[in-house]
Design a protein around this motif. Sequence first.
Motif, PDB file in Angstrom:
ATOM      1  N   ASN A 242     -16.874 -13.453  76.389  1.00  0.00           N
ATOM      2  CA  ASN A 242     -17.080 -12.217  75.627  1.00  0.00           C
ATOM      3  C   ASN A 242     -16.006 -11.198  76.026  1.00  0.00           C
ATOM      4  O   ASN A 242     -16.222 -10.345  76.883  1.00  0.00           O
ATOM      5  CB  ASN A 242     -18.477 -11.662  75.894  1.00  0.00           C
ATOM      6  CG  ASN A 242     -18.806 -10.493  74.988  1.00  0.00           C
ATOM      7  OD1 ASN A 242     -18.176 -10.302  73.951  1.00  0.00           O
ATOM      8  ND2 ASN A 242     -19.769  -9.690  75.401  1.00  0.00           N
ATOM      9  N   ILE A 243     -14.838 -11.285  75.406  1.00  0.00           N
ATOM     10  CA  ILE A 243     -13.697 -10.459  75.805  1.00  0.00           C
ATOM     11  C   ILE A 243     -13.913  -9.003  75.400  1.00  0.00           C
ATOM     12  O   ILE A 243     -14.563  -8.703  74.404  1.00  0.00           O
ATOM     13  CB  ILE A 243     -12.385 -10.984  75.184  1.00  0.00           C
ATOM     14  CG1 ILE A 243     -12.491 -11.079  73.661  1.00  0.00           C
ATOM     15  CG2 ILE A 243     -12.024 -12.337  75.770  1.00  0.00           C
ATOM     16  CD1 ILE A 243     -11.226 -11.528  72.976  1.00  0.00           C
ATOM     17  N   ASN A 244     -13.341  -8.120  76.208  1.00  0.00           N
ATOM     18  CA  ASN A 244     -13.451  -6.679  75.969  1.00  0.00           C
ATOM     19  C   ASN A 244     -12.117  -6.186  75.421  1.00  0.00           C
ATOM     20  O   ASN A 244     -11.098  -6.220  76.113  1.00  0.00           O
ATOM     21  CB  ASN A 244     -13.796  -5.959  77.280  1.00  0.00           C
ATOM     22  CG  ASN A 244     -14.316  -4.552  77.033  1.00  0.00           C
ATOM     23  OD1 ASN A 244     -14.126  -4.009  75.948  1.00  0.00           O
ATOM     24  ND2 ASN A 244     -14.956  -3.976  78.041  1.00  0.00           N
ATOM     25  N   LEU A 245     -12.114  -5.746  74.171  1.00  0.00           N
ATOM     26  CA  LEU A 245     -10.864  -5.369  73.501  1.00  0.00           C
ATOM     27  C   LEU A 245     -10.474  -3.935  73.848  1.00  0.00           C
ATOM     28  O   LEU A 245     -10.612  -3.014  73.058  1.00  0.00           O
ATOM     29  CB  LEU A 245     -11.013  -5.550  71.989  1.00  0.00           C
ATOM     30  CG  LEU A 245     -11.404  -6.954  71.526  1.00  0.00           C
ATOM     31  CD1 LEU A 245     -11.531  -7.003  70.014  1.00  0.00           C
ATOM     32  CD2 LEU A 245     -10.384  -7.989  71.989  1.00  0.00           C
ATOM     33  N   LYS A 246      -9.930  -3.776  75.061  1.00  0.00           N
ATOM     34  CA  LYS A 246      -9.478  -2.462  75.507  1.00  0.00           C
ATOM     35  C   LYS A 246      -7.994  -2.515  75.866  1.00  0.00           C
ATOM     36  O   LYS A 246      -7.512  -3.542  76.359  1.00  0.00           O
ATOM     37  CB  LYS A 246     -10.264  -2.018  76.748  1.00  0.00           C
ATOM     38  CG  LYS A 246     -11.693  -1.609  76.478  1.00  0.00           C
ATOM     39  CD  LYS A 246     -12.312  -1.057  77.750  1.00  0.00           C
ATOM     40  CE  LYS A 246     -13.717  -0.510  77.489  1.00  0.00           C
ATOM     41  NZ  LYS A 246     -14.295   0.096  78.716  1.00  0.00           N
ATOM     42  N   PRO A 247      -7.260  -1.428  75.656  1.00  0.00           N
ATOM     43  CA  PRO A 247      -5.850  -1.402  76.050  1.00  0.00           C
ATOM     44  C   PRO A 247      -5.627  -1.717  77.525  1.00  0.00           C
ATOM     45  O   PRO A 247      -4.674  -2.417  77.871  1.00  0.00           O
ATOM     46  CB  PRO A 247      -5.415   0.024  75.710  1.00  0.00           C
ATOM     47  CG  PRO A 247      -6.307   0.418  74.578  1.00  0.00           C
ATOM     48  CD  PRO A 247      -7.632  -0.224  74.886  1.00  0.00           C
ATOM     49  N   GLU A 248      -6.523  -1.212  78.403  1.00  0.00           N
ATOM     50  CA  GLU A 248      -6.335  -1.460  79.832  1.00  0.00           C
ATOM     51  C   GLU A 248      -6.506  -2.939  80.185  1.00  0.00           C
ATOM     52  O   GLU A 248      -6.056  -3.394  81.242  1.00  0.00           O
ATOM     53  CB  GLU A 248      -7.311  -0.611  80.650  1.00  0.00           C
ATOM     54  CG  GLU A 248      -8.768  -0.912  80.394  1.00  0.00           C
ATOM     55  CD  GLU A 248      -9.703   0.035  81.142  1.00  0.00           C
ATOM     56  OE1 GLU A 248      -9.190   0.993  81.754  1.00  0.00           O
ATOM     57  OE2 GLU A 248     -10.923  -0.183  81.108  1.00  0.00           O
ATOM     58  N   LEU A 249      -7.128  -3.708  79.267  1.00  0.00           N
ATOM     59  CA  LEU A 249      -7.313  -5.139  79.469  1.00  0.00           C
ATOM     60  C   LEU A 249      -6.361  -5.967  78.596  1.00  0.00           C
ATOM     61  O   LEU A 249      -6.510  -7.184  78.482  1.00  0.00           O
ATOM     62  CB  LEU A 249      -8.766  -5.537  79.183  1.00  0.00           C
ATOM     63  CG  LEU A 249      -9.818  -4.868  80.080  1.00  0.00           C
ATOM     64  CD1 LEU A 249     -11.219  -5.257  79.639  1.00  0.00           C
ATOM     65  CD2 LEU A 249      -9.596  -5.262  81.541  1.00  0.00           C
ATOM     66  N   ASP A 266      -9.720   2.720  75.389  1.00  0.00           N
ATOM     67  CA  ASP A 266     -10.318   2.558  76.713  1.00  0.00           C
ATOM     68  C   ASP A 266     -11.639   3.323  76.818  1.00  0.00           C
ATOM     69  O   ASP A 266     -12.510   2.967  77.613  1.00  0.00           O
ATOM     70  CB  ASP A 266      -9.349   3.054  77.803  1.00  0.00           C
ATOM     71  CG  ASP A 266      -8.176   2.098  77.990  1.00  0.00           C
ATOM     72  OD1 ASP A 266      -8.377   0.876  77.794  1.00  0.00           O
ATOM     73  OD2 ASP A 266      -7.069   2.563  78.308  1.00  0.00           O
ATOM     74  N   GLU A 267     -11.772   4.373  76.015  1.00  0.00           N
ATOM     75  CA  GLU A 267     -13.010   5.171  76.037  1.00  0.00           C
ATOM     76  C   GLU A 267     -14.105   4.538  75.167  1.00  0.00           C
ATOM     77  O   GLU A 267     -15.240   5.018  75.160  1.00  0.00           O
ATOM     78  CB  GLU A 267     -12.740   6.593  75.531  1.00  0.00           C
ATOM     79  CG  GLU A 267     -11.892   7.449  76.472  1.00  0.00           C
ATOM     80  CD  GLU A 267     -10.428   7.031  76.475  1.00  0.00           C
ATOM     81  OE1 GLU A 267      -9.936   6.575  75.419  1.00  0.00           O
ATOM     82  OE2 GLU A 267      -9.788   7.134  77.542  1.00  0.00           O
ATOM     83  N   GLY A 268     -13.746   3.499  74.403  1.00  0.00           N
ATOM     84  CA  GLY A 268     -14.710   2.858  73.509  1.00  0.00           C
ATOM     85  C   GLY A 268     -14.241   2.937  72.072  1.00  0.00           C
ATOM     86  O   GLY A 268     -13.055   3.164  71.795  1.00  0.00           O
TER      87      GLY A 268
END
Length: 331
Positions: A242-249, A266-268
């Motif tokens: 379940n990948i988290n689509l955030k810039p920091e990741l 990154d804030e959601g």
Amino acid sequence: STQEELNPAVKHLQGTQEKLLKVKEKYCKHLNHIQDQAQKTEKQINEDFQKLHQFLHEEEKNLLADLRKEMGEKEQKMKEKIKNFSEEITTLSINIKDIEKKMYQGDRFFLMEYPKIKEYADYKPREPEAISAAGIDGYKYTDRLQYRVWNMMLKIINRVMVTLDPNTAHPVLTLSVDLTAVTWGETWRKDLPDNPERFDQYPCVLGSEGFKSGRHSWVVDEENNTGWILGVTAESANRKGNINLKPELGYWTVRLYNGVYFALTDEGKTQLKVLKAPKKVLVCVDYEAGKVSFSNADDMSHIYTFTHKFKHKIFPFFCPWTEGAPLRICN
């Protein structure tokens, strides 16, 4: 007893055997996948070169026909000029012999014929027209080869800047033969190996070529889609689970869900104001400037821009979220 002592060992060996059989099955699946990819690629290569061979043969025939036509026209003109001057030379030869004959017939005959002789002597032949030293302009044909032929070859191959990488595609995704369209369906392809590059939970696929410099852009036709995620991802970003689509990741993406557009920051989820729903989305990357921007490809209205200092190779990212409706990369 000895039998009781051996039972655990046998069970352990059977368990090991079962694990090895699963590994073997996995490797066999990889082998079948490699063979299938090689067969498809070989077919595509053969088709591409067949088109190129046919085009080059036709182009060679056309170029030679044009060359022969030009040569024939210029040959005909030169032959006409040579014929005209040959006739004038013949006339002059006759006149010279006539004058010489009259000169030896005595003064009385010479004086009687003097006006005619004077007319011969004053005759001035036409000056030859200036003739191009090149004759046949070879560069006209070689330039045509260098520019027109190479450009036409690229069009014949019909490659686009961005294509999809089947080795990254989630098993529920179907890619078009030319690797420019992806569709989400219900069928899970069991023949695909679970290689490290492949997404195994989110229905995602990456572009086949990543980049570490320069400016790049592509247009995605998303008409008839009610949901999708588009953008770019870092080569090192996680693709499993379940990948988290955030810039920091390592994910810089915009999402459409039930008619609402979001930037996945990154804030959601950040809801975006999109006045006119695009049928085609333009994604632009400027690696050195650290920008990933999204626009409506029809009217170029801005949707969202991420800013980030890239350090690793990044790849185009596609995630269809509407069953049966393809996301298609446009030329």
